[in-house]
Structures are given as structure tokens and as C-alpha cells.
Design an enzyme around this catalytic site. Structure first.
Site, PDB file in Angstrom:
ATOM      1  CD  GLU A  18      65.205 -29.548  18.965  1.00 45.35           C
ATOM      2  OE1 GLU A  18      64.303 -28.713  19.153  1.00 45.35           O
ATOM      3  OE2 GLU A  18      65.866 -29.622  17.932  1.00 45.35           O
ATOM      4  CE  LYS A  30      62.480 -26.526  19.910  1.00 43.98           C
ATOM      5  NZ  LYS A  30      62.636 -27.117  18.560  1.00 43.98           N
ATOM      6  NE  ARG A  55      70.075 -11.089  35.727  1.00 47.08           N
ATOM      7  CZ  ARG A  55      70.199  -9.991  36.477  1.00 47.08           C
ATOM      8  NH1 ARG A  55      69.361  -9.769  37.458  1.00 47.08           N
ATOM      9  NH2 ARG A  55      71.161  -9.142  36.233  1.00 47.08           N
ATOM     10  NE  ARG A 106      60.689 -29.313  22.164  1.00 46.96           N
ATOM     11  CZ  ARG A 106      60.178 -28.396  22.951  1.00 46.96           C
ATOM     12  NH1 ARG A 106      60.491 -28.335  24.211  1.00 46.96           N
ATOM     13  NH2 ARG A 106      59.323 -27.511  22.452  1.00 46.96           N
ATOM     14  CG  ASN A 110      62.891 -29.035  14.081  1.00 43.93           C
ATOM     15  OD1 ASN A 110      63.643 -28.639  13.204  1.00 43.93           O
ATOM     16  ND2 ASN A 110      62.295 -28.221  14.932  1.00 43.93           N
ATOM     17  CG  HIS A 147      59.733 -27.717  11.581  1.00 43.12           C
ATOM     18  ND1 HIS A 147      58.865 -28.781  11.513  1.00 43.12           N
ATOM     19  CD2 HIS A 147      59.040 -26.709  12.182  1.00 43.12           C
ATOM     20  CE1 HIS A 147      57.704 -28.428  12.053  1.00 43.12           C
ATOM     21  NE2 HIS A 147      57.781 -27.180  12.465  1.00 43.12           N
ATOM     22  CG  HIS A 160      55.468 -22.665  10.896  1.00 45.87           C
ATOM     23  ND1 HIS A 160      56.830 -22.747  10.688  1.00 45.87           N
ATOM     24  CD2 HIS A 160      55.168 -23.677  11.756  1.00 45.87           C
ATOM     25  CE1 HIS A 160      57.326 -23.749  11.395  1.00 45.87           C
ATOM     26  NE2 HIS A 160      56.338 -24.339  12.049  1.00 45.87           N
ATOM     27  CG  HIS A 189      62.543 -23.237  10.196  1.00 44.91           C
ATOM     28  ND1 HIS A 189      63.085 -23.702  11.363  1.00 44.91           N
ATOM     29  CD2 HIS A 189      61.210 -23.084  10.455  1.00 44.91           C
ATOM     30  CE1 HIS A 189      62.131 -23.828  12.294  1.00 44.91           C
ATOM     31  NE2 HIS A 189      60.988 -23.476  11.746  1.00 44.91           N
ATOM     32  CE  LYS A 211      55.752 -28.850  21.292  1.00 48.23           C
ATOM     33  NZ  LYS A 211      55.837 -27.675  20.449  1.00 48.23           N
ATOM     34  CD  GLU A 260      53.890 -27.465  13.047  1.00 53.90           C
ATOM     35  OE1 GLU A 260      54.491 -28.547  13.066  1.00 53.90           O
ATOM     36  OE2 GLU A 260      54.475 -26.353  13.077  1.00 53.90           O
TER      37      GLU A 260
END
Ligand SMILES: NC(=O)c1ccc[n+]([C@@H]2O[C@H](COP(=O)([O-])OP(=O)(O)OC[C@H]3O[C@@H](n4cnc5c(N)ncnc54)[C@H](O)[C@@H]3O)[C@@H](O)[C@H]2O)c1
Ligand SMILES: O=C(O)C(=O)C[C@@H](O)[C@H](O)[C@H](O)COP(=O)(O)O
Ligand SMILES: [Zn+2]
Length: 362
Positions: free
Chosen positions: A236, A142, A120, A240, A244, A247, A264, A251, A226, A184
Site C-alpha cells: 500500500e 493484510k 519471527r 492498493r 480502502n 473504509h 464491517h 473504521h 484484488k 466489499e
């Protein structure tokens, strides 16, 4: 040595940036000598860095172990997570264990996710070794893995307790991986900071030669941007999402052509061009800005054309599964000028298809 703090309501943490930082580890190491540490790295990096890192870690921790994973985006999946969890259970590692991600964004995302679900949730530390991971992936919590149907579809928000960015790691990085990280970096300039975009344009030759002082300045600015965004909106809910930019399309490309076939950052470069073309229609984002962005991406040796063998309609199922979709409505991050971007919803599919087609090589 410089420190930037990611300030959160719970559990703020430092990002330490510099060169040859491991000699000074005891000055900022958050663990006690007896705490258990498990390093997660990959087959490419282990022969180069593992022994040296263990040498330094032994000065601050007695119980150090490691797991060596295969290398590649195609291993960023649940079976790799299972492999890590199985090893931790077999070796009786408990909640007092800290995982250390030693590698690029793939290792960072996998390690963070394993840490977030093992018993956990246990602590983890990021030691990013690629430019992309140093400016982006290691910060902000993330974590996650890919699914065959979509990138980063399985994951969690789980913040590291420390990020150590040592620019010495960049010495052995391939030119292609350096360029991938630069996508990025350029993203931050377009979406948040016009002066930073101008600075990248001016310093691109030094950057591509990995000039040390220039790299420290570059990484610091990216981490500041960031960290600020994550401070404002850790999970997000709103701002935030600006991180992206590009992206949604990136993706789609990465998932469709197969994980790892296009890096990426390469996919993000193409995604940013597509989004900029949509911005031209949605908010009169100037053609001259698009030309400037494309020129900078070209100088950085990044691809500027969407894959020829991927028809524009092929993107639709992927982009409709994007994590920013709300009530079946696509939300896209579009620049309004260099240095500013906004979240847009309800964009006509024909406008998107057009922008993709215009981004393919003739
Ligand atoms: N969590 C986030 O916020 C976030 C942000 C951006 C990207 N990402 C994820 O990061 C991943 C991409 O990360 P990446 O670009 O670092 O790729 P990567 O982790 O695959 O590393 C790229 C390659 O470089 C090698 N490498 C790493 N460090 C090296 C070094 N110092 N010298 C020589 N070779 C080295 C690796 O072994 C690998 O082969 C993607 O999965 C992406 O989704 C996550
Ligand atoms: O930190 C963020 O937030 C980002 O969006 C950074 C991105 O560069 C990164 O690729 C991230 O993993 C994408 O997240 P996702 O939620 O779109 O999977
Ligand atoms: Zn990214």
C-alpha cells in the site's frame, strides 16, 4: 476448479476457487505429510466444519491440531493473539508449523498476524468461510487486530502460502453476513470495474439467493481485481489504497460504536456513500451515480444511513488516525465515475462534515 495467482516478487501463491475442493486437496496442497499444522477457528464454526476439514487434512498431513477461539470482532485483539502464541509455545510448535485460518475475516486477520510474529514468522493458509473473507480478507496479506482507539491499528503484511475458496461454505452463512460481504464486492465495482458493477446490478437477485454459478463468477472477478492490485502494490505505497474506498468512515463507525455492533461490510456501505457525496463536491461525481450506488446497496439489504447517534464532528479524531494519513493530511479514496477512483488529499473538513450530515437519516 480455478486458480488465480497472487504474483509477488517473493513468494507468489495460488487462490483456488471452486465447490467441494477438499476432495482434491492433494492436487494443490503445498505441505509435506510430516509438516505440523495448527488450525485456528472459532466456537461457532468448530462444531460445523472442524471435523470435516480434519478428515480431509488427515489425507495430506499427519500432525493436525487446533485452537478454538471465541467468535466475534470484539475478540480481534492482542489478548487473543497472546492466547494463540501461548498455546503454540506450550505445545512446542516450531518454525516448521503452518497455521490454517478456518473462518471469516476475523479469524483470517488474527491467524495471519499470529503467523507473522510467531518465532519471527511462520507460514499460514487461508480457508475463508464468509463471502467477505472469500472476496477480500483472505487475499493480500493484510493481517492484524484492533485497538480500542482504532480498527486494525496493530498488524503486519504477511502473505498466506495458499488460499482455498470453497463456495460450499456459503450455504450456512446468514443473510446479514452475505450482505456484509456484498459491500466489499460492490466496492470493487465502483472503484475498478464499471462492467462488473453493471453485472452485479443485473444479477443481484441470483446473488442474494447464492446461485452457485453466479457466486463462482462473482468471487473470481473480485479475486482477480484484488490479486492484480496486490501484485502492483503489495504494501500500500500507492494504488492498493484504492481498496480502502469507504473504509476511513467505516473504521470510524466501527471503532466508535463498538467492535461488532455494526458489521464491517455494513460500515463500508455507509462509508462508500459518505465518500461518494464528498466526490460530488470534489470532482463532480454525478448525483445519478450516487443514487445508483445507494439503490444497489439497498437491494443488497445494506444500511444506507450513517448512525444517528454519531455526530459528524465525532468522526474527526478517528479519521485523522486513518492509516492513509500522511504528514497529518487526510487522504481519501473518491470515485471519479462508476469503475474509477483516485486518491485525494487535503480535503476540507467542512466538506467531510457536510457529507456525513447528508448521509444521516432525517
Ligand atoms: N485483511 C483484509 O484484507 C481484510 C479485508 C476485509 C475485511 N477484513 C476484516 O475482516 C473482518 C470481517 O470479516 P467477516 O465479515 O468474515 O466477519 P467474521 O469473521 O466475524 O465472520 C462473520 C460471522 O459469520 C460466522 N461464519 C463464518 N463463516 C460461516 C459460515 N460458512 N457459515 C455460517 N457462519 C459463518 C462467523 O463465526 C461470524 O460469527 C473484519 O475484522 C475486517 O476488518 C480484513
Ligand atoms: O486489502 C486492502 O488493502 C484493503 O484495504 C481491504 C479492506 O477491505 C480491508 O478492510 C482492510 O483490512 C482495511 O485495511 P486498513 O489498512 O484500512 O486497516
Ligand atoms: Zn474492508
Amino acid at each position: 476448479m480455478e486458480t488465480i495467482t497472487v504474483k509477488l516478487t517473493k513468494n507468489s501463491y495460488p487462490i483456488i476457487i471452486g465447490k467441494g475442493l477438499f476432495q482434491y486437496l492433494k492436487n494443490f496442497w503445498p505441505l509435506k505429510k510430516g509438516d505440523k499444522v495448527m488450525i485456528i477457528t472459532n466456537k461457532t464454526l468448530a462444531p460445523i466444519f472442524l471435523e470435516k476439514i480434519i478428515f480431509f487434512l488427515k489425507k495430506v498431513n499427519e500432525k493436525i491440531d487446533y485452537i478454538i477461539l471465541p467468535d466475534g470482532e470484539k475478540y480481534k485483539n492482542l489478548s487473543t493473539i497472546n492466547q494463540i502464541l501461548t498455546t503454540l509455545i506450550q505445545k512446542n510448535y516450531g518454525r516448521d508449523t503452518t497455521l490454517i485460518a478456518l473462518g471469516g475475516g476475523v479469524i483470517g486477520d488474527i491467524t495471519g498476524f499470529a503467523a507473522s510474529i510467531y518465532q519471527r514468522g511462520i507460514n499460514f493458509i487461508q480457508i475463508p468461510t464468509t463471502l467477505l473473507a472469500q472476496v477480500d480478507a483472505s487475499i493480500g496479506g493484510k493481517t492484524g487486530v484492533n485497538h480500542d482507539l482504532g480498527k486494525n491499528m496493530i498488524g503486519s503484511f504477511h502473505q498466506p502460502i495458499l488460499v482455498i475458496i470453497d463456495i460450499n461454505f456459503l450455504k450456512l452463512l446468514s443473510a446479514r453476513e452475505l450482505s456484509s460481504g456484498m459491500a466489499e464486492v460492490i466496492k470493487y465495482g465502483i472503484t475498478f470495474d464499471q462492467n462488473f458493477f453493471l453485472w452485479i446490478e443485473k444479477n443481484i437477485n441470483k446473488i442474494m439467493k447464492i446461485n452457485k454459478l453466479t457466486m463462482v463468477n462473482l468471487i473470481r472477478r473480485c479475486c482477480e481485481i484484488k490479486a492484480k492490485i496486490v501484485n502492483q502494490d503489495e504494501t500500500e505505497k500507492n494504488s492498493r489504497a484504492l481498496l480502502n474506498f469507504g473504509h476511513t468512515f467505516a473504521h470510524a463507525i466501527e471503532t466508535h460504536i463498538g467492535y461488532g455492533k455494526c458489521l464491517h461490510g455494513e460500515a463500508v456501505a455507509i462509508g462508500m456513500i459518505i465518500a461518494s457525496r464528498i466526490a460530488k463536491i470534489m470532482n463532480n461525481f454525478c448525483e445519478s451515480n450516487i443514487v445508483r450506488i445507494i439503490k444497489l446497496l439497498q437491494l443488497t439489504n445494506l444500511p444506507i444511513y450513517a448512525p444517528k447517534n454519531m455526530q459528524s464532528s465525532t468522526y474527526i479524531p478517528y479519521i485523522m488516525r486513518d492509516k492513509k494519513v500522511i504528514n497529518e493530511k487526510l487522504r481519501l479514496i473518491l470515485p471519479t465515475s462508476i469503475g474509477h477512483a483516485k486518491i485525494y488529499s487535503d480535503i476540507d473538513h467542512s466538506c467531510i462534515l457536510n457529507a456525513i450530515q447528508n448521509s444521516q437519516e432525517l
